[in-house]
Enzyme design. Structure first.
Site, PDB file in Angstrom:
ATOM      1  N   ILE A  50      -7.198   1.105  -0.270  1.00  0.00           N
ATOM      2  CA  ILE A  50      -5.751   1.265  -0.424  1.00  0.00           C
ATOM      3  C   ILE A  50      -5.091  -0.070  -0.748  1.00  0.00           C
ATOM      4  CG2 ILE A  50      -5.104   0.944   2.012  1.00  0.00           C
ATOM      5  CD1 ILE A  50      -3.690   3.616  -0.380  1.00  0.00           C
ATOM      6  N   SER A  64      -9.534 -10.597   5.545  1.00  0.00           N
ATOM      7  CA  SER A  64     -10.552  -9.591   5.840  1.00  0.00           C
ATOM      8  C   SER A  64     -11.805 -10.298   6.334  1.00  0.00           C
ATOM      9  CB  SER A  64     -10.888  -8.769   4.592  1.00  0.00           C
ATOM     10  OG  SER A  64     -11.988  -7.905   4.863  1.00  0.00           O
ATOM     11  N   ARG A 105     -14.760  -9.106   6.026  1.00  0.00           N
ATOM     12  CA  ARG A 105     -15.888  -8.708   5.185  1.00  0.00           C
ATOM     13  C   ARG A 105     -15.638  -8.927   3.693  1.00  0.00           C
ATOM     14  NH1 ARG A 105     -15.535  -5.387   9.463  1.00  0.00           N
ATOM     15  NH2 ARG A 105     -13.943  -4.108   8.458  1.00  0.00           N
ATOM     16  N   LYS A 131       0.587   3.638   6.412  1.00  0.00           N
ATOM     17  CA  LYS A 131       0.626   4.857   7.227  1.00  0.00           C
ATOM     18  C   LYS A 131      -0.774   5.206   7.726  1.00  0.00           C
ATOM     19  CE  LYS A 131      -1.533   7.890   4.512  1.00  0.00           C
ATOM     20  NZ  LYS A 131      -2.660   8.744   4.926  1.00  0.00           N
ATOM     21  N   ASP A 150      -4.939  12.475   8.466  1.00  0.00           N
ATOM     22  CA  ASP A 150      -4.663  11.270   7.682  1.00  0.00           C
ATOM     23  C   ASP A 150      -4.012  11.637   6.349  1.00  0.00           C
ATOM     24  OD1 ASP A 150      -5.190   8.203   7.224  1.00  0.00           O
ATOM     25  OD2 ASP A 150      -5.938   9.210   5.428  1.00  0.00           O
TER      26      ASP A 150
END
Length: 308
Positions: free
Chosen positions: A14, A36, A38, A91, A169
Site C-alpha cells: 500500500i 522499514s 526489511r 486504515k 480489512d
C-alpha cells in the site's frame, strides 16, 4: 510556505502503490525519509530501520504516514505525537477503538494533527452519492463486497491475527462509504462470522444493520471470490436506485452514470495537508465501531482451514 516533511513508516504494497505516488504528486509535501526493518527504501531518499532511529538520527520531519499493520500502529503514533509530529493513519486507524481514542486525546494535548484516513470515502462517486442521498428517503441498502484474498493480501499473515480484521480489512472500506453517504446513523442487528479453523479472523461475514428509522442494511463480505471481484453498494430510495460500483469509483443514479478519475490517495493527502496547515485533526471511528460491534455481537461459525 515550506512543504511538509513527511516520512513513510512501513514500506509494504500500500505504501509503494498508493502513498509514495500521492506524496510525489502533492507539492504540499516532501518525502523526507522511509522506515522499514526489511525493505531497502527508494533511491535518493534516506531510509532507516525504525522510527526510533529516524527520530534520533534524522533527517528532521514534520509528519509521518503509518502504513504498518494496525497491531503495531499505536506505539508508533504515540511516539510521533509526543514530539509534536503530525500523524496520518492508514486504515483501519488501530487494532482497537480505545487506542484510537487515546491517540485522539494525545493529539489534542500536543497540538499535532491526527488523521484517521478512509481512502474509499475519496472514491470518485462517493461525494456525489452523499449529496444525492441527503434529500431522499432510504428504503433499503445492500452491500456486496467480495474479493479474492490470495490476490489482494498474498502471504500477509498479520491480517489473519487478532487485530488484523480478516475479511473486515476490505469490508471496513464499504463501511467507511456507507457511514459517510447515508443520511442517518445505523447499527448492527445481527451478524454471522465464518472463521477458518486455522485462523483467528473471519474469511466471510453476513451482517444486518438498520438505521434509526428502521431501513434495513444488508452486508455480504467474502474473501473467497474468484474471477470478477465485487465492490458494490445499492441504495433503494423513494427516487429510485443508487448504485456505487468498483469500490465507489462509478456512481449510477436513476438518470445518469457518473465516472470520474480515481483520486482516493491524492484526496487523502490533500485532506491531510489541510488538517496540518489548519492545526486540526480528523478522527472518525464509526467504521471501526461497526466492525467491533460485529465481533461483539456476531455468531461465530468455524469453516474449513484456509491456506495461501
Amino acid at each position: 510556505m515550506d512543504p511538509i516533511r513527511i516520512a513513510v513508516v512501513g514500506m509494504g504494497k500500500i505504501a509503494r502503490d498508493q502513498h509514495l505516488p500521492a506524496i510525489a504528486g502533492n507539492r504540499a509535501f516532501s518525502l523526507a525519509a522511509t522506515v522499514s526493518p526489511r525493505d531497502s527504501g527508494i533511491e535518493g531518499v534516506p531510509h532507516l530501520r525504525s522510527l526510533d532511529a529516524l527520530l534520533e538520527e534524522g533527517p528532521a520531519i514534520d509528519a509521518v504516514a503509518l502504513c504498518t499493520p494496525p497491531q503495531v500502529r499505536y506505539d508508533l503514533a504515540a511516539q510521533a505525537l509526543a514530539r509534536g509530529i503530525h500523524v496520518f493513519l492508514e486504515k483501519p486507524p488501530g487494532a482497537t477503538l480505545a487506542e484510537v481514542h487515546a491517540l485522539s486525546a494525545q493529539a489534542e494535548r500536543t497540538g499535532a494533527s491526527l488523521f484517521a484516513s478512509w481512502h474509499s470515502r475519496f472514491a470518485a462517486g462517493v461525494a456525489p452519492a452523499r449529496a444525492w442521498l441527503a434529500e431522499r428517503r432510504i428504503d433499503s441498502v445492500k452491500v456486496i463486497w467480495r474479493e479474492d484474498v490470495r490476490v489482494w493480501h498474498p502471504g500477509q499473515a498479520w491480517i489473519w491475527e487478532p487485530g488484523g480484521l480478516g475479511v473486515f480489512d476490505p469490508g471496513i472500506n464499504a463501511l467507511s462509504i456507507i457511514t459517510h453517504i447515508l443520511p442517518r446513523p445505523f447499527f448492527l442487528s445481527e451478524a454471522t462470522l465464518e472463521i477458518p479453523e486455522n485462523r483467528a479472523a473471519p474469511i466471510a461475514a453476513d451482517l444486518h444493520f438498520r438505521d434509526t428509522r428502521g431501513a434495513p442494511i444488508h452486508m455480504d463480505l467474502d474473501w473467497r471470490q474468484t474471477g470478477p471481484q465485487s465492490w458494490d453498494v445499492l441504495v433503494e430510495t423513494d427516487a429510485g436506485t443508487l448504485k456505487l460500483a468498483h469500490g465507489g469509483a462509478v456512481l449510477t443514479l436513476p438518470s445518469e452514470t457518473v465516472r470520474n478519475e480515481d483520486h482516493e490517495y491524492p484526496g487523502l493527502y490533500a485532506r491531510f495537508a489541510t488538517l496540518v496547515t489548519g492545526g486540526r485533526s480528523d478522527v472518525d471511528v464509526s467504521p471501526l465501531t461497526l466492525v467491533a460491534d460485529a465481533f461483539l455481537r456476531g455468531t461465530r461459525l468455524t469453516t474449513e482451514a484456509f491456506f495461501d
